[in-house]
Design an enzyme around this catalytic site. Structure first.
Site, PDB file in Angstrom:
ATOM      1  CD  GLU A   1      -2.168   2.001   8.526  1.00  0.00           C
ATOM      2  OE1 GLU A   1      -3.184   1.286   8.507  1.00  0.00           O
ATOM      3  OE2 GLU A   1      -1.005   1.537   8.545  1.00  0.00           O
TER       4      GLU A   1
ATOM      5  NE  ARG B   1       1.814  -6.752  11.233  1.00  0.00           N
ATOM      6  CZ  ARG B   1       1.462  -6.089  10.152  1.00  0.00           C
ATOM      7  NH1 ARG B   1       2.220  -5.151   9.657  1.00  0.00           N
ATOM      8  NH2 ARG B   1       0.332  -6.374   9.512  1.00  0.00           N
TER       9      ARG B   1
ATOM     10  CE  LYS C   1      -0.823   0.500   4.984  1.00  0.00           C
ATOM     11  NZ  LYS C   1      -0.185   1.792   5.203  1.00  0.00           N
ATOM     12  CB  THR C   2       4.040   2.253   1.689  1.00  0.00           C
ATOM     13  OG1 THR C   2       3.531   1.934   2.987  1.00  0.00           O
ATOM     14  CG2 THR C   2       4.884   3.513   1.778  1.00  0.00           C
TER      15      THR C   2
END
Length: 786
Positions: A226, A614, A33-34
């Site tokens: 976010e 993660r 997404k970044t």
């Protein structure tokens, strides 16, 4: 095709190329997404949109900085510096610096951090003659913060029946009165707290039409990262800013909405399509982070939530190793197992320390891991500990700088008015505050008019010298940068000299910390970053704003070659080769306070989903049969979430004893209440088939097949201590290293270390008869001796 579009998959490219109109990008964990956000901004700029017309809101300053750097690299120019990009708080603070006067605040307003806020609340509670042990600043702060984030002001708070009933239920009916007095005190001090940066910006847009029109025209394209973590205040601001052009792009993942305790509401992302009927939705479902095993486990777990946007993450990566489920006898065994495994993996698979993260539900769990890592000489970084800017000497120095910029700042003024000692004692300070309150003016105005108040001659001289000194510092603001002012202050006040003369170990460390602060100011003043719309952007006011809005993630380097210890909340957005998910036990994870409704339980499950995702290559999930909680040894049941792990991807043979050693103890309280068996509804027979029989209530004797790290250890009984006749627990909210204390059970000792978070401070105390103990200050009763 532009170079920057190469390497994007079809869905990523679709999200980047969508130009006008509302867009929701549902970005699964590890789906890039970044990269999509930064490429989308670069594409807008490359196709003619001025950087000054783009607003991008992130949740950490570090993320904003990295996005700017990526955009500069893509476009090969420095135009990205003109973007309004940063956290909600930093961007809104930046705008308010030029607009605050429109809503009655000075443009050089102070930003109060959490400690400042609690200090003001404590002062207000005392002035209202309320019991500060009952109206604890942290509890009151949480209520006020929640109200502000929901756009509920003091008047609405006092008139809301449901809110008042909740305060009555917790036996704190005066919170509305405290809230009103707190807001007035901040206004008098020319200060805003963190929540005000959202609330006051909303009020600016809502109540000042020319400001609303100005920023609606300016921000033609708005991007929000976010989005699932936004609260009502943030939601309303975005609605207002985006109303003119509706070029609102939100990026988020409902499956990672884990901040309801901060006021975030998952409904913001779930209802985006209702807010914007013509919204385009793009789902990013290809995961580039995790192995197939880890991803399939995550997908299976999150399927148990009802309230979500359907999606199914997939990867082209290989199957990878199975998830290891590990059962230990105690939390100390859990710490030792994790440290042993890290050492083994480093040797066997050539990992670096930075490849490992130990993630837990609460910061209090860190103790066992810290001790085991230290014992084995494995370097680690703990996120959520004492911030550099929370150290006393740093807060003292910064308080001087705050008073120079805004002398109305009462909290900073009280902190430094007699430090170093200059003959202005507590009696004088109390009198100054009283006169200020009686006349509804600031402390500073009282000090300026000290001759009218009637102070004694010696005190009057000390006050007038102090006022002249502060004014001389303030006169430098227009001509000197932040570093020059800060160095001058350190010399003229003898602040640095006093620290330098203290040659104790702690004194040397405090002096070095202050030097590091000056180094950081120097580095900041010499950095090339400039931002449009800011006046004197290398001045002291800008520097103070920047450090006040730093988060733990901004201060600590996630790339340092250390094992990372942090709560799962702090880990969101990060990734690691190897992850240890610790403490998967009922009443801990899910948390005891989060099993009373489906909404709360689903948020806990999303938290479990976050910890799973993660991990890139290896994941260990551990739980302990017994754990010390609030000073008591408690028996634990495995988390109900462990029942949701798909069998084919889980290796249950770890920690010795094979399947039988993964046994579950007696049923949890939740299951007994609901008539179910172990694991939330399955029968005892089913549980025994799957896990083996529950452990006996009698202490088991370790056998030769049981690894040493799960053998029970005898507990050392503390040396008995009879409390002093005058023992009364002290207020330990400002407990410092070096202070002597008395504990009812452990006796007399000295504080040797402070750590933990502001909400959960932990003191390490070296007791004369019982050695070092970690004391959770929220629950311990300590008497401060000196």
């Amino acid at each position: 095709m532009q170079d920057y579009l190469q390497g994007l998959n079809a869905q990523q490219r679709e999200a980047v190329l969508h130009r006008d109109g509302p867009l929701m990008i549902v970005a699964g964990a590890g789906s890039g997404k970044t990269k999509v956000l930064t490429t989308r901004i670069a594409h807008l700029m490359a196709t003619g949109v001025d950087a000054f017309n783009i607003l991008a809101l992130t949740f950490t300053n570090k993320a904003a900085k990295e996005m700017k750097e990526r955009i500069e690299k893509v476009l090969q120019n420095s135009e990205a510096r003109n973007l309004y990009i940063g956290t909600f708080h930093s961007v809104f603070a930046r705008i308010l610096r030029g607009e605050a006067h429109r809503i009655g605040y000075p443009n050089d307003f102070t930003i109060y951090d959490t400690d400042d806020t609690k200090s003001v609340i404590k002062t207000v509670v005392n002035e209202l003659n309320l019991d500060d042990k009952h109206y604890k600043p942290a509890a009151v702060y949480n209520r006020i913060s929640g109200a502000k984030n929901a756009l509920v002001g003091p008047v609405e708070y006092a008139n809301d029946y449901a809110i008042q009933q909740e305060d009555m239920r917790t036996n704190r009916p005066a919170i509305a009165q405290i809230y009103d007095a707190y807001v007035k005190r901040c206004y008098k001090n020319g200060a805003m707290d963190f929540d005000d940066l959202l609330l006051k910006f909303y009020e600016l847009l809502k109540n000042v039409p020319e400001s609303l029109s100005k920023y609606q025209r300016k921000f033609k394209y708005i991007l929000v990262d976010e989005y699932q973590d936004t609260n009502p205040a943030q939601y309303e601001v975005i609605k207002l800013l985006g109303a003119m052009h509706e070029n609102v792009c939100v990026v988020g993942d409902d499956a990672q909405s884990i901040y309801s305790f901060r006021g975030a509401t998952i409904e913001n992302i779930l209802q985006f399509q209702k807010d914007y009927e013509d919204a385009k939705v793009v789902k990013l479902e290809q995961n580039y982070r995790s192995s197939k095993s880890i991803l399939d486990v995550a997908n299976e777990v999150i399927k148990n939530n009802k309230g979500q946007i359907p999606k199914n993450l997939w990867t082209e990566k290989g199957e990878g190793e199975k998830i290891k489920l590990v059962r230990l006898n105690t939390d100390n065994d859990e710490g030792k197992y994790v440290a042993d495994t890290i050492q083994e993996q480093k040797l066997r698979n050539h990992y670096n320390n930075r490849d490992f993260a130990i993630l837990y539900r609460t910061n209090a769990q860190s103790r066992a891991f810290e001790e085991s890592l230290r014992r084995m000489g494995i370097p680690y970084t703990m996120f959520g500990g004492l911030s550099f800017y929370s150290r006393k000497e740093i807060k003292d120095y910064v308080a001087y700088l705050r008073v120079i910029v805004n002398p109305r700042d009462e909290e900073a003024l009280k902190r430094i008015i007699n430090y170093p000692v200059r003959g202005i004692g507590k009696t004088t300070i109390d009198k100054t505050v009283l006169v200020a309150n009686q006349n509804n003016i600031s402390m500073w105005e009282v000090l300026e008019r000290a001759r009218e108040v009637g102070f004694k001659a010696g005190t009057l001289e000390a006050i007038e010298n102090f006022v002249v000194m502060i004014k001389s510092f303030a006169s430098m603001l227009q001509s000197k940068n932040a570093y020059d002012v800060a160095v001058h202050v350190g010399k003229q006040t003898n602040f640095v000299k006093e620290l330098f003369n203290d040659k104790s170990t702690e004194g040397v460390q405090r002096y070095e910390n202050v030097q590091e602060l000056l180094n950081s100011i120097k580095e900041w003043t010499e950095s090339p970053d400039t931002e449009e719309g800011e006046v004197n952007d290398k001045g002291l006011g800008s520097y103070l704003q920047q450090i006040t809005l730093l988060t733990d993630a901004d201060e600590k380097d996630p790339n340092a070659d250390t094992v990372k210890l942090m709560s799962i909340h702090a880990a969101k957005g990060l990734e690691f080769g190897c992850v240890f998910a610790a403490g998967l036990e009922e009443m801990l994870f899910p948390n005891a306070l989060s099993i009373n409704s489906r909404e709360e339980l689903e948020e806990e499950r999303r938290l479990f989903y976050v910890v799973i995702t993660r991990a890139k290559e290896r994941l260990w999930i551990s739980y302990a049969n017994t754990r010390y909680r609030f000073g008591n040894l408690v028996q634990n049941e495995p988390s109900r979430f462990l029942e949701e792990l798909p069998e084919q991807y889980v290796d249950r043979s770890f920690a010795g004893g094979g399947m039988r050693n993964q046994g579950i103890g007696n049923r949890s309280a939740y299951d007994r209440m609901n008539g179910g068996g172990w694991g939330g509804g399955q029968s005892a027979n089913q549980a025994e088939k799957r896990y083996g029989p529950p452990p006996s209530k009698k202490a088991s004797t370790p056998t030769s097949t049981t690894p040493s790290y799960i053998s029970p250890k005898p507990q050392n009984k503390p040396v008995e201590h009879v409390p002093s006749a005058d023992f009364v627990a002290s207020d330990v909210s400002n407990l410092q290293v070096g202070q002597r204390v008395e504990h009812q059970k452990f006796g007399f000792g000295e504080v040797v270390k402070m750590e933990g978070s502001a909400h959960n401070p932990i003191a390490t105390v070296k007791f004369e008869l019982n050695g070092e103990k970690k004391i959770m200050l929220n629950y311990a009763r300590l008497r401060i001796i000196e």
